[in-house]
Enzyme design. Structure first.
Site, PDB file in Angstrom:
ATOM      1  N   CYS A  72     -33.339  -4.015  19.198  1.00 18.62           N
ATOM      2  CA  CYS A  72     -33.039  -3.085  18.017  1.00 18.62           C
ATOM      3  C   CYS A  72     -32.136  -3.573  17.212  1.00 18.62           C
ATOM      4  CB  CYS A  72     -32.185  -1.720  18.781  1.00 18.62           C
ATOM      5  SG  CYS A  72     -31.691  -0.588  17.669  1.00 18.62           S
ATOM      6  N   CYS A 196     -35.321   1.587  10.529  1.00 22.71           N
ATOM      7  CA  CYS A 196     -35.608   0.483  11.763  1.00 22.71           C
ATOM      8  C   CYS A 196     -35.214  -0.932  11.386  1.00 22.71           C
ATOM      9  CB  CYS A 196     -37.013   0.956  12.362  1.00 22.71           C
ATOM     10  SG  CYS A 196     -37.496  -0.159  13.616  1.00 22.71           S
TER      11      CYS A 196
HETATM   12  N1  LIG Z   1     -37.763   1.757  18.947  1.00 22.79           N
HETATM   13  C1  LIG Z   1     -37.753   0.365  19.354  1.00 22.79           C
HETATM   14  C2  LIG Z   1     -36.546  -0.319  19.634  1.00 22.79           C
HETATM   15  C3  LIG Z   1     -35.455  -0.099  18.650  1.00 22.79           C
HETATM   16  C4  LIG Z   1     -35.793  -0.332  17.065  1.00 22.79           C
HETATM   17  C5  LIG Z   1     -35.150   0.071  15.922  1.00 22.79           C
HETATM   18  N2  LIG Z   1     -34.060   1.215  16.128  1.00 22.79           N
HETATM   19  C6  LIG Z   1     -34.666  -1.151  15.237  1.00 22.79           C
HETATM   20  O1  LIG Z   1     -33.265  -0.851  14.568  1.00 22.79           O
HETATM   21  O2  LIG Z   1     -35.037  -2.207  15.641  1.00 22.79           O
HETATM   22  C7  LIG Z   1     -38.869  -0.094  20.415  1.00 22.79           C
HETATM   23  O3  LIG Z   1     -38.748   0.838  21.330  1.00 22.79           O
HETATM   24  O4  LIG Z   1     -39.513  -0.818  20.072  1.00 22.79           O
END
Ligand SMILES: N[C@H](CCC[C@H](N)C(=O)O)C(=O)O
EC number: 5.1.1.7
Length: 258
Positions: A72, A196
């Site tokens: 993340c 994200c």
């Molecule tokens: N939901 C993503 C992980 C968190 C990604 C996101 N919150 C970031 O800031 O990179 C997954 O399960 O692949």
């Protein structure tokens, strides 16, 4: 009662727990409850900060569905801010996450520069790209990102058999001069998030196309602005990938899981 802190990075928000001495292990249901926006604290994800030999800390990341997941990017900045606020680090962090070691620097304006892992195997297609920036991402080019039904179209791609069994995160990207506008449907949140980090990283690298050289791309998300810089060694690979942006403490408290 479990002590926690709430942080957000461009609106992608997280529950953080200092697990160095607590040594708690949480069930999927307990994590989903803590992330629940009505019955719990409310967050897109939860992170445990743990001890790790040879590192300042270990980052363990869970999506709001309660399942442990992959890297993340916004979370990496937020756990670095958390470590600073706990007095574990001052201006620089060296930590271990599910995708390996990361360096992070606290900048003079309070933003955090997070070094992401190198990216290989970028796949470019006419209307989209597929790549992994620590988490899997589908990047679709659109004319007007504001007009996209991110929930419905994102869910459809996320659950497409082509990405089974793990699925993928889905980013809709509009080119706006030298900037990008990005909206993301996040796997494991199963909804659009305000930003994200690994997603905007994927969008920036994909937007460089077949070009090589040094890049620095500003990205606008519903939650705020981020920057991704990197060096393209080929059409399909990038090194020196750095995600820079804010990471803010929102509040701290205690929660009962009883
Ligand atoms: N939901 C993503 C992980 C968190 C990604 C996101 N919150 C970031 O800031 O990179 C997954 O399960 O692949």
């Amino acid at each position: 009662m479990i002590p926690f802190s709430k942080y957000q990075g461009t609106g992608n928000d997280f529950v953080l727990i200092d697990n160095r001495e607590l040594h708690i292990s949480l069930t999927t249901e307990q994590i989903a409850f803590m992330c629940h926006r009505r019955f719990g604290i409310g967050a897109d994800g939860l992170m445990l900060l743990e001890k790790a030999t040879g590192f300042d800390f270990r980052m363990v990341y869970f999506n709001s569905d309660g399942n442990e997941s992959t890297m993340c990017g916004n979370g990496g900045r937020c756990i670095t801010a958390f470590a600073r606020d706990l007095g574990i680090i001052t201006g620089h962090a060296h930590f271990i996450a599910i995708d390996g070691a990361h360096e992070a620097t606290v900048l003079s304006d309070g933003d955090i520069a997070l070094h992401m892992n190198n990216v290989q195997d970028v796949q470019h297609f006419a209307d989209h790209a597929i790549l992994n920036t620590g988490s899997p991402h589908y990047v679709e080019w659109v004319e007007d990102v504001a007009a996209v039904d991110v929930f419905e179209r994102g869910k459809h791609i996320r659950y497409d058999a082509a990405f089974a069994p793990g699925g993928t995160n889905v980013n809709f990207v509009q080119r706006d001069g030298t900037m990008l506008k990005v909206r993301t449907y996040e796997r494991g949140v199963e909804d659009e998030t305000y930003s994200c980090g690994t997603g905007v990283t994927a969008a920036a690298i994909a937007a460089s196309g077949n070009a090589t050289g040094a890049f620095s791309t500003d990205i606008a998300t519903p939650g705020g602005k981020l920057n991704v810089s990197f060096i393209k060694d080929s059409a399909a690979s990038a090194t020196g990938v750095v995600l820079t942006g804010p990471a803010r403490h929102v509040f701290s408290g205690h929660i009962s899981l009883g």
